[in-house]
Design an enzyme around this catalytic site. Sequence first.
Site, PDB file in Angstrom:
ATOM      1  N   ASP A  38     -15.536 -56.623  37.462  1.00  0.00           N
ATOM      2  CA  ASP A  38     -14.419 -56.042  36.713  1.00  0.00           C
ATOM      3  C   ASP A  38     -14.579 -54.540  36.485  1.00  0.00           C
ATOM      4  O   ASP A  38     -13.989 -53.977  35.579  1.00  0.00           O
ATOM      5  CB  ASP A  38     -14.228 -56.767  35.372  1.00  0.00           C
ATOM      6  CG  ASP A  38     -15.450 -56.628  34.485  1.00  0.00           C
ATOM      7  OD1 ASP A  38     -16.494 -56.170  34.997  1.00  0.00           O
ATOM      8  OD2 ASP A  38     -15.350 -56.956  33.290  1.00  0.00           O
ATOM      9  N   HIS A 242     -18.788 -39.219  60.682  1.00  0.00           N
ATOM     10  CA  HIS A 242     -18.543 -39.613  59.295  1.00  0.00           C
ATOM     11  C   HIS A 242     -19.775 -40.266  58.661  1.00  0.00           C
ATOM     12  O   HIS A 242     -19.677 -41.275  57.976  1.00  0.00           O
ATOM     13  CB  HIS A 242     -17.320 -40.541  59.209  1.00  0.00           C
ATOM     14  CG  HIS A 242     -16.037 -39.829  59.460  1.00  0.00           C
ATOM     15  ND1 HIS A 242     -14.853 -40.458  59.744  1.00  0.00           N
ATOM     16  CD2 HIS A 242     -15.747 -38.506  59.451  1.00  0.00           C
ATOM     17  CE1 HIS A 242     -13.898 -39.552  59.917  1.00  0.00           C
ATOM     18  NE2 HIS A 242     -14.420 -38.362  59.746  1.00  0.00           N
ATOM     19  N   ASP A 259     -20.940 -31.564  55.179  1.00  0.00           N
ATOM     20  CA  ASP A 259     -19.483 -31.448  55.074  1.00  0.00           C
ATOM     21  C   ASP A 259     -19.135 -31.948  53.681  1.00  0.00           C
ATOM     22  O   ASP A 259     -19.143 -33.153  53.423  1.00  0.00           O
ATOM     23  CB  ASP A 259     -18.830 -32.291  56.171  1.00  0.00           C
ATOM     24  CG  ASP A 259     -17.309 -32.151  56.204  1.00  0.00           C
ATOM     25  OD1 ASP A 259     -16.729 -31.619  55.232  1.00  0.00           O
ATOM     26  OD2 ASP A 259     -16.713 -32.583  57.211  1.00  0.00           O
ATOM     27  N   ASP A 270     -12.554 -28.161  51.782  1.00  0.00           N
ATOM     28  CA  ASP A 270     -13.176 -28.933  52.868  1.00  0.00           C
ATOM     29  C   ASP A 270     -14.034 -27.967  53.680  1.00  0.00           C
ATOM     30  O   ASP A 270     -13.499 -27.197  54.478  1.00  0.00           O
ATOM     31  CB  ASP A 270     -12.056 -29.557  53.720  1.00  0.00           C
ATOM     32  CG  ASP A 270     -12.583 -30.481  54.808  1.00  0.00           C
ATOM     33  OD1 ASP A 270     -13.796 -30.738  54.828  1.00  0.00           O
ATOM     34  OD2 ASP A 270     -11.758 -30.939  55.631  1.00  0.00           O
ATOM     35  N   HIS A 349     -13.458 -34.337  68.367  1.00  0.00           N
ATOM     36  CA  HIS A 349     -12.400 -34.296  67.342  1.00  0.00           C
ATOM     37  C   HIS A 349     -11.499 -33.088  67.523  1.00  0.00           C
ATOM     38  O   HIS A 349     -11.635 -32.331  68.480  1.00  0.00           O
ATOM     39  CB  HIS A 349     -13.011 -34.347  65.936  1.00  0.00           C
ATOM     40  CG  HIS A 349     -13.968 -33.226  65.621  1.00  0.00           C
ATOM     41  ND1 HIS A 349     -13.549 -31.958  65.306  1.00  0.00           N
ATOM     42  CD2 HIS A 349     -15.333 -33.191  65.564  1.00  0.00           C
ATOM     43  CE1 HIS A 349     -14.601 -31.194  65.052  1.00  0.00           C
ATOM     44  NE2 HIS A 349     -15.694 -31.915  65.210  1.00  0.00           N
ATOM     45  N   HIS A 353      -6.955 -29.598  60.498  1.00  0.00           N
ATOM     46  CA  HIS A 353      -5.888 -30.443  59.937  1.00  0.00           C
ATOM     47  C   HIS A 353      -5.294 -29.722  58.744  1.00  0.00           C
ATOM     48  O   HIS A 353      -5.905 -28.778  58.221  1.00  0.00           O
ATOM     49  CB  HIS A 353      -6.475 -31.808  59.520  1.00  0.00           C
ATOM     50  CG  HIS A 353      -7.715 -31.694  58.680  1.00  0.00           C
ATOM     51  ND1 HIS A 353      -7.682 -31.496  57.323  1.00  0.00           N
ATOM     52  CD2 HIS A 353      -9.047 -31.702  59.019  1.00  0.00           C
ATOM     53  CE1 HIS A 353      -8.933 -31.404  56.863  1.00  0.00           C
ATOM     54  NE2 HIS A 353      -9.770 -31.525  57.871  1.00  0.00           N
ATOM     55  N   HIS A 360      -7.050 -34.636  54.275  1.00  0.00           N
ATOM     56  CA  HIS A 360      -6.243 -34.619  55.494  1.00  0.00           C
ATOM     57  C   HIS A 360      -4.817 -34.661  54.984  1.00  0.00           C
ATOM     58  O   HIS A 360      -4.263 -35.730  54.726  1.00  0.00           O
ATOM     59  CB  HIS A 360      -6.556 -35.819  56.396  1.00  0.00           C
ATOM     60  CG  HIS A 360      -7.942 -35.763  56.942  1.00  0.00           C
ATOM     61  ND1 HIS A 360      -8.561 -36.830  57.526  1.00  0.00           N
ATOM     62  CD2 HIS A 360      -8.844 -34.753  56.989  1.00  0.00           C
ATOM     63  CE1 HIS A 360      -9.790 -36.482  57.903  1.00  0.00           C
ATOM     64  NE2 HIS A 360      -9.973 -35.227  57.584  1.00  0.00           N
ATOM     65  N   GLU A 384     -12.500 -26.085  62.213  1.00  0.00           N
ATOM     66  CA  GLU A 384     -13.797 -26.761  62.156  1.00  0.00           C
ATOM     67  C   GLU A 384     -14.287 -27.260  63.511  1.00  0.00           C
ATOM     68  O   GLU A 384     -14.495 -28.456  63.711  1.00  0.00           O
ATOM     69  CB  GLU A 384     -13.723 -27.940  61.189  1.00  0.00           C
ATOM     70  CG  GLU A 384     -12.546 -28.882  61.402  1.00  0.00           C
ATOM     71  CD  GLU A 384     -12.589 -30.055  60.422  1.00  0.00           C
ATOM     72  OE1 GLU A 384     -13.646 -30.697  60.330  1.00  0.00           O
ATOM     73  OE2 GLU A 384     -11.566 -30.325  59.761  1.00  0.00           O
ATOM     74  N   TYR A 388     -21.840 -31.836  69.196  1.00  0.00           N
ATOM     75  CA  TYR A 388     -22.734 -32.928  68.781  1.00  0.00           C
ATOM     76  C   TYR A 388     -23.395 -33.496  70.032  1.00  0.00           C
ATOM     77  O   TYR A 388     -22.696 -33.905  70.966  1.00  0.00           O
ATOM     78  CB  TYR A 388     -21.928 -34.027  68.066  1.00  0.00           C
ATOM     79  CG  TYR A 388     -20.935 -33.446  67.069  1.00  0.00           C
ATOM     80  CD1 TYR A 388     -21.294 -33.222  65.752  1.00  0.00           C
ATOM     81  CD2 TYR A 388     -19.646 -33.082  67.493  1.00  0.00           C
ATOM     82  CE1 TYR A 388     -20.398 -32.644  64.866  1.00  0.00           C
ATOM     83  CE2 TYR A 388     -18.750 -32.498  66.617  1.00  0.00           C
ATOM     84  CZ  TYR A 388     -19.126 -32.282  65.298  1.00  0.00           C
ATOM     85  OH  TYR A 388     -18.234 -31.705  64.436  1.00  0.00           O
ATOM     86  N   ARG A 405     -21.409 -28.231  63.049  1.00  0.00           N
ATOM     87  CA  ARG A 405     -19.985 -27.980  62.788  1.00  0.00           C
ATOM     88  C   ARG A 405     -19.916 -26.876  61.748  1.00  0.00           C
ATOM     89  O   ARG A 405     -20.770 -26.807  60.850  1.00  0.00           O
ATOM     90  CB  ARG A 405     -19.280 -29.248  62.276  1.00  0.00           C
ATOM     91  CG  ARG A 405     -17.816 -29.021  61.913  1.00  0.00           C
ATOM     92  CD  ARG A 405     -17.006 -30.316  61.738  1.00  0.00           C
ATOM     93  NE  ARG A 405     -17.394 -31.125  60.623  1.00  0.00           N
ATOM     94  CZ  ARG A 405     -18.095 -32.255  60.690  1.00  0.00           C
ATOM     95  NH1 ARG A 405     -18.472 -32.717  61.862  1.00  0.00           N
ATOM     96  NH2 ARG A 405     -18.405 -32.943  59.610  1.00  0.00           N
ATOM     97  N   GLU A 407     -16.925 -25.184  59.240  1.00  0.00           N
ATOM     98  CA  GLU A 407     -15.545 -25.454  58.803  1.00  0.00           C
ATOM     99  C   GLU A 407     -15.153 -24.550  57.643  1.00  0.00           C
ATOM    100  O   GLU A 407     -15.838 -24.500  56.619  1.00  0.00           O
ATOM    101  CB  GLU A 407     -15.433 -26.926  58.350  1.00  0.00           C
ATOM    102  CG  GLU A 407     -14.077 -27.280  57.757  1.00  0.00           C
ATOM    103  CD  GLU A 407     -13.928 -28.767  57.463  1.00  0.00           C
ATOM    104  OE1 GLU A 407     -14.940 -29.435  57.165  1.00  0.00           O
ATOM    105  OE2 GLU A 407     -12.777 -29.252  57.525  1.00  0.00           O
TER     106      GLU A 407
END
Length: 439
Positions: A38, A242, A259, A270, A349, A353, A360, A384, A388, A405, A407
């Site tokens: 709960d 991710h 990130d 971001d 990628h 965005h 996003h 970004e 990789y 990366r 960004e």
Amino acid sequence: MRMNKTVYADRRARFMEEIGTDGVAIFTAAPERSRSADTHYPYRPSSDVLYLSGFEEPETVLVFAPGHDDGSFIMFVRPRDPEREVWDGVRAGCDNAKAMFGADEAHPIDMLDETLPRYLEGRHTLHYTLGNDDRFDQKIAGWMNKLRYRRGSPPAAPRLMADAREILHEMRVRKSAPELEMMRIAARISSEAHVIAMRTARPGLHEYEIQAAMEHHFRRNGADFPAYTSIVGTGENATVLHYVTNRDKLNGDDVLLIDAGCEYDFYAADITRSFPVSGQFTSAARDAYQAVLTAQKAAIQDVAVGVRYNELQERTVRRLTQALIDLGALKGGLDESIETEAYKAFYPHRVGHWLGMDVHDVGSYYDAAGEWRELEPGMVVTVEPGLYFPIDADVPEGLRGLGIRIEDDIVVTAEGRENLTASCPKEIADIEEIIGTLH
Ligand code: GLY
Ligand code: MN
Ligand code: MN
């Protein structure tokens, strides 16, 4: 609600002008979700509800019925309940929905079934987004049927259903001055947190310790949440786009990819930075980093009014593919590697965005003709690019297990662009100096 009330009133006025007096629109706040037994995830209403009202409580429905006898902006909210408020905190209730949040009329949420159909009655078009909330979709269908099949009276259900996102998200895609103010704050706090990460990281610490240092900075500066689950990936974890487990130990020869960005007054930052845990890039990592940095800086310069969204990606693909050839990761020629999409093994990628209330962010990437849309002042995009190299990739050894990366968050302006995250270091000399001074 930290923004001035007039900001919300202006948005509602603009929205209602678009839907007109024969339209009606409904937005729901998204249900609470249980995390375990709960206990619940921290609650955050849908960005559409926040954008139009600043109202943060669950079990909220906003209705826009321009020109209705009850008023144009109607809120359904949780009623005051002294017993529940002891457990869950104070509720605004109907009176404050009107006094503080600008509703012309407010009803308790448990009166929804009885009361909401009156706002649909006789309207031509219902603006609502199907598919977000099955239970609410069923309710809409029920109310429509009730109004369609009325004994002894003509049908009064809206005849057209429109996707409520069409109008609202077109408003949200261009950010106003007060929104950009919030985004600047989110960007500043997040940039500072990345510097803290660079100062904190050292061999033997864990990814979660770096995450904690950053999120501590977010919260103590008034950010309500991380804008998304922080990615803190060291060594080959950085090659997983991710990666959010954040449990591994940092090694001295790793590049650490972070990130992470905060959400301030419901606006996101971001940011990604990648840096050597030791304070010194190896020669292969330095070359790869410099290639990504050069492509990233060029892509930021590409951001300008009139450039089509997809051009940012196409130009970046070209630059990164050339870099992959120069680094010895791709064997073919430039045009061939682009055509066969060989680069996707290392750059899978897109370059960016929309960014706003959602990380996003909403808003179409296409124009009315179905072409990639042109950038306009007030739009905010991330830039970004990344490379990789999986640990078992057929690439020079020094590149294996490396993820990089970089960004930043860029506002399109009439004159060019504004980098909201410019204060976050990314030049090799700068990041080596910040890390190096403390090791
Ligand atoms: N943090 C998610 C992204 O960069 O798109
Ligand atoms: Mn990101
Ligand atoms: Mn991003």
